[in-house]
Motif scaffolding. Structure first.
Motif, PDB file in Angstrom:
ATOM      1  N   VAL A 119       0.866  -1.416  -0.010  1.00 27.55           N
ATOM      2  CA  VAL A 119      -0.023  -0.076  -0.177  1.00 27.55           C
ATOM      3  C   VAL A 119       0.636   1.247  -0.045  1.00 27.55           C
ATOM      4  O   VAL A 119       0.528   2.227  -0.747  1.00 27.55           O
ATOM      5  CB  VAL A 119      -0.956  -0.030   1.149  1.00 27.55           C
ATOM      6  N   ARG A 120       1.853   1.116   0.720  1.00 22.57           N
ATOM      7  CA  ARG A 120       2.684   2.358   1.041  1.00 22.57           C
ATOM      8  C   ARG A 120       3.379   2.683  -0.518  1.00 22.57           C
ATOM      9  O   ARG A 120       3.789   3.749  -0.776  1.00 22.57           O
ATOM     10  CB  ARG A 120       3.885   2.324   1.742  1.00 22.57           C
ATOM     11  N   ILE A 235       2.151  14.657  11.752  1.00 25.68           N
ATOM     12  CA  ILE A 235       1.492  13.565  11.871  1.00 25.68           C
ATOM     13  C   ILE A 235       2.080  12.453  10.838  1.00 25.68           C
ATOM     14  O   ILE A 235       2.544  12.677   9.909  1.00 25.68           O
ATOM     15  CB  ILE A 235      -0.052  13.626  11.479  1.00 25.68           C
ATOM     16  N   ASN A 236       2.552  11.250  11.541  1.00 25.61           N
ATOM     17  CA  ASN A 236       2.875  10.260  10.840  1.00 25.61           C
ATOM     18  C   ASN A 236       2.000   9.463   9.966  1.00 25.61           C
ATOM     19  O   ASN A 236       1.251   8.504  10.728  1.00 25.61           O
ATOM     20  CB  ASN A 236       3.796   9.468  11.627  1.00 25.61           C
ATOM     21  N   VAL A 237       1.803   9.821   8.512  1.00 22.12           N
ATOM     22  CA  VAL A 237       0.591   9.228   8.082  1.00 22.12           C
ATOM     23  C   VAL A 237       0.838   7.680   7.808  1.00 22.12           C
ATOM     24  O   VAL A 237       0.042   6.968   7.659  1.00 22.12           O
ATOM     25  CB  VAL A 237       0.477  10.011   6.676  1.00 22.12           C
ATOM     26  N   SER A 238       1.999   7.150   7.614  1.00 19.47           N
ATOM     27  CA  SER A 238       2.455   5.901   7.353  1.00 19.47           C
ATOM     28  C   SER A 238       1.931   5.172   8.511  1.00 19.47           C
ATOM     29  O   SER A 238       1.375   3.888   8.376  1.00 19.47           O
ATOM     30  CB  SER A 238       3.921   5.710   7.164  1.00 19.47           C
ATOM     31  N   VAL A 244      -4.834   1.307  10.572  1.00 17.27           N
ATOM     32  CA  VAL A 244      -6.108   1.357   9.995  1.00 17.27           C
ATOM     33  C   VAL A 244      -6.085  -0.007   9.359  1.00 17.27           C
ATOM     34  O   VAL A 244      -7.204  -0.773   9.581  1.00 17.27           O
ATOM     35  CB  VAL A 244      -6.376   2.377   9.010  1.00 17.27           C
ATOM     36  N   TRP A 245      -5.101  -0.432   8.497  1.00 17.14           N
ATOM     37  CA  TRP A 245      -5.149  -1.670   8.077  1.00 17.14           C
ATOM     38  C   TRP A 245      -5.095  -2.972   8.916  1.00 17.14           C
ATOM     39  O   TRP A 245      -5.678  -3.899   8.692  1.00 17.14           O
ATOM     40  CB  TRP A 245      -4.186  -1.711   7.056  1.00 17.14           C
TER      41      TRP A 245
END
Length: 747
Positions: A119-120, A235-238, A244-245
């Motif tokens: 995903v990343r 914010i660390n989006v990763s 979430v996953w």
């Protein structure tokens, strides 16, 4: 929608579904039974099943809110976790208290690694690309689930195509709660049903607390609105994406395992209930369960988890009422199509500019350029092309003479799949409208074409015309919502159409079970597989010719322009409504043409051959080959055909197609077909250098030095007369292709 209306909307859905269910039972149920007896099915069974579907719907909404993608892999987590739980319990004798937590942890680990490794890599890609990645993940999880029995020592039945499922033990593992039973006449419930309700309630309450009362939840909600701004705020989006996953995988696994516990008391039955009531490949992907969860998410506008859960319960209650009254739930699939379309049309006004920019069209549609005009007339180029065509024609024509009848039969199938792939090129590659229900159009063509020859006794060519036209008309009807719905949500609509076609449309009495193959130029294709192979091949050649002709017309150019920039095309006077419907019509005609061929090839119309898994497989095949070119997509059909010949089990074929899509999107976004034509361009480049012909389209951005750099653009004329130089300007030719001053070319 105000907060009060939003609060009242969720329970109103459930109450309305209950009342509608009672009305269905009253109108179509058995007159000898009181209507109130249906309460056990509507409220009891529907409530339990709806709560578990609500877990899947909540996960879909969660992923959409955080990543703006539709997670088609959500049901796949439940399939794989359920199979793992059942196998470790039945084979290794693990207790329920150990097997279930281990299965849940395994699902969370899979979700984490998928997000981290795949995903990343696509976080900056258009949302449609990442959505296709989730489709490939669903196929991968399905293939893993089908492969698990072998890993645990179960030998598959050689006669069973779904190798592994037939050899499973007949009794599912027992649970600590199944002994406690109570009866709500006429249905008996167990402690597993109560556990499913309790677990669903606790899981949803925990999810609500995470999103509303924790810092992580606040960060997730903030990042979902504007990812770039969240990154600027530190914010660390990763990390949020990983959370979430992991949560989504956990909820999917919980829904799958609980579904297995309250289902049939067999391993195959438990897996089947967890994935939609069947142990077919379609069930492995969980298309039926996924459709209900997606419908609930669409009703909730992909934004409200409470409304999504309430909608899931309402759908399940209505489904149970229909089953109680008629003994079948096929009609529900048609209702879901209508619900999805109406809900999306009503919500379209609320779509923001962000959504349109992110989900406008499919990106990986690099078109294959023809041979440059500077080289097309060279003798060596013409000879090379001619030899390649002769070799290709010889291989294709000789294929049925060197293979077994079953392999010849398979070759005809993949020739028809190639036609379906070309229809996807027109609709998705050129018009930019993603479709996960293409095999639904094939089913319409098969049903009409088969009925024309079997019921009406008309000739086969007439069936080809009428079946194609019928599929094209249905495609236009499906395309009408696409005038306002596109991108991710159009994929949901077409998937719903595919499910409804296989479960409802093909169940009509006029759809023939038996269809006779036609005769062709005096050859009987009933007993000779070679004859029908050549019929399918001729059909493929005709569709290739028509598609290539379409691409060279004004309509083809407008399709590309509309895909790339709708507003600019509209500014030049393009009628977007007419062009988009034209794309659906042409795509449907091609798919219906393939359907007529397929129905006669299979000697009948079997609903199981036109399930939603076939539509998903066709889309993945087109992605593997390349959606930008007619010839490139045929490479995808060749790839899947080769995989089918080499791998003789469904699990291996699922993994080969799904993992192939992931690798293609990671390393070769334009598909395998583009790689083939890149090899052709390398050959043309060598010819250009040998003949000292400068062809900018073949050079790209690479820098060459040495002998190649000294090749001049053209030989100097013999009558060159030197003149004096009064002014000199700096040359930019080095940036455009070649430099005679520095003796190097920039490719």
């Amino acid at each position: 929608m105000t907060s009060i209306r939003r609060t009242l909307f969720a329970p109103s859905l459930v109450v309305a579904a209950y009342l509608l269910g009672l009305l269905v039972v009253l109108l179509w149920g058995d007159e000898g039974q009181p209507v109130l007896r249906a309460n056990a099915a509507i409220i009891g069974v529907g409530g339990v099943s709806g709560a578990l579907t609500g877990l899947t719907a909540a996960s879909i909404v969660l992923v959409y809110r955080s990543s703006r993608i539709v997670n088609f892999a959500q049901a796949g987590f439940g399939v794989a976790a359920t199979m793992f739980y059942l196998l470790v319990s039945a084979r290794w004798g693990w207790s329920w208290w150990i097997a279930v937590p281990v299965a849940l942890v395994a699902a969370m680990v899979v979700g984490f690694f998928f997000e981290s490794l795949v995903v990343r890599r696509f976080m900056r890609s258009p949302r449609l690309v990442l959505t296709v990645v989730t489709i490939a993940l669903a196929q991968t999880l399905g293939g893993v689930a089908l492969s698990m029995p072998r890993w645990f020592g179960y030998e598959p039945d050689p006669e069973d195509f779904l190798a592994g499922l037939a050899a499973l033990p007949p009794i599912a593992p027992s649970t600590p709660f199944e002994r406690w039973t109570f009866e709500w006449f006429p249905i008996r419930f167990t402690g597993d049903h109560v556990l499913a309700l309790v677990v669903s309630a606790l899981a949803l309450a925990s999810l609500g607390f995470l999103l509303r009362r924790s810092r992580i939840g606040a960060a997730i909600r903030g990042a979902s609105e504007n990812t770039k701004r969240a990154e600027l705020l530190g914010i660390n989006v990763s990390t949020l994406s990983s959370v979430v996953w992991v949560v989504a995988a956990l909820l999917g696994a919980m829904a799958g395992i609980m579904n297995g516990m309250v289902g049939d008391q067999s391993v195959a039955g438990a897996v089947g209930r967890g994935v939609g009531g069947s142990t077919s490949v379609a069930a492995a992907v969980g298309a039926t369960v996924l459709l209900r969860a997606l419908t609930a998410g669409v009703i909730a506008r992909m934004s409200s988890i409470p409304i999504a859960v309430a909608a899931s319960i309402a759908i399940s209650m209505f489904e149970q009422s229909v089953y109680w009254a008629t003994g079948s739930t096929n009609t529900v699939d048609v209702v879901l199509v209508v619900v999805v379309v109406v809900a999306l049309l009503l919500q379209r006004r609320a779509a923001g500019r962000f959504d349109e920019a992110e989900t406008a069209s499919w990106e990986s549609t690099e078109e294959i350029a023809g041979i440059p005009s500077q080289l097309s007339s060279l003798p060596q180029v013409r000879a090379g092309v001619r030899r390649s065509l002769w070799v290709l024609a010889l291989v294709v024509a000789a294929y049925p003479w060197v293979t077994s009848p079953s392999q010849t039969n398979l070759g005809a199938v993949y020739a028809m799949y190639g036609i379906v792939g070309i229809s996807l090129v027109v609709l998705t590659g050129w018009a930019g409208q993603i479709s996960l229900g293409q095999f639904g159009f094939v089913a319409i063509g098969a049903a009409v074409g088969g009925a024309v020859t079997a019921n009406l006794g008309l000739p086969f060519p007439v069936a080809l015309v009428l079946g194609s036209v019928a599929a094209g008309a249905v495609a236009v009807g499906i395309g009408l919502p696409a005038l306002r719905i596109k991108g991710l949500f159009l994929a949901v609509t077409t998937l719903a159409f595919s499910v409804a076609t296989s479960t409802w449309v093909l169940r009509f009495g006029w759809v023939p079970d038996q269809v006779t193959r036609p005769a062709f130029l005096g050859f009987d294709s009933k007993t000779d597989e070679r004859t029908y192979y050549y019929i399918a091949l001729a059909g493929l050649a005709l569709v290739i010719f028509l598609a290539q002709g379409l691409r060279r017309t004004r309509t083809g150019r407008i399709l590309i322009a509309m895909r790339d920039n709708e507003r600019t095309a509209q500014a030049y006077g393009v009628n977007l409504v007419r062009i988009r419907l034209t794309a659906f019509a042409i795509s449907g005609i091609f798919a219906g043409f393939a359907g007529v061929l397929f129905a006669h090839h299979q000697n009948g119309v079997d609903a199981q051959s036109y399930g939603p898994e076939q539509s998903i497989q066709m889309f993945l095949m087109a992605v593997i080959g390349g959606l930008g070119s007619v010839y490139a997509v045929l490479v995808g059909a060749l790839y899947l055909g080769t995989v089918t010949v080499v791998l003789d089990n469904a699990a291996g074929q699922l993994l080969a197609s799904s993992v192939g899509v992931l690798l293609i999107l990671l390393f070769f976004p334009s598909g395998l077909g583009a790689m083939v034509f890149q090899a052709r361009d390398a050959w043309l480049r060598r010819i250009a250098l040998r003949n000292r012909i400068f062809v900018p389209t073949l050079l790209g951005d690479r820098l060459k030095e040495g002998e190649e750099a000294r090749v001049p653009i053209a030989a100097p004329p013999d009558d060159l007369v030197e003149t004096g130089v009064r002014y000199r300007l700096d040359s930019n030719i080095g940036e455009q292709g070649a430099s005679q001053l520095t003796k190097l070319w920039r490719y």
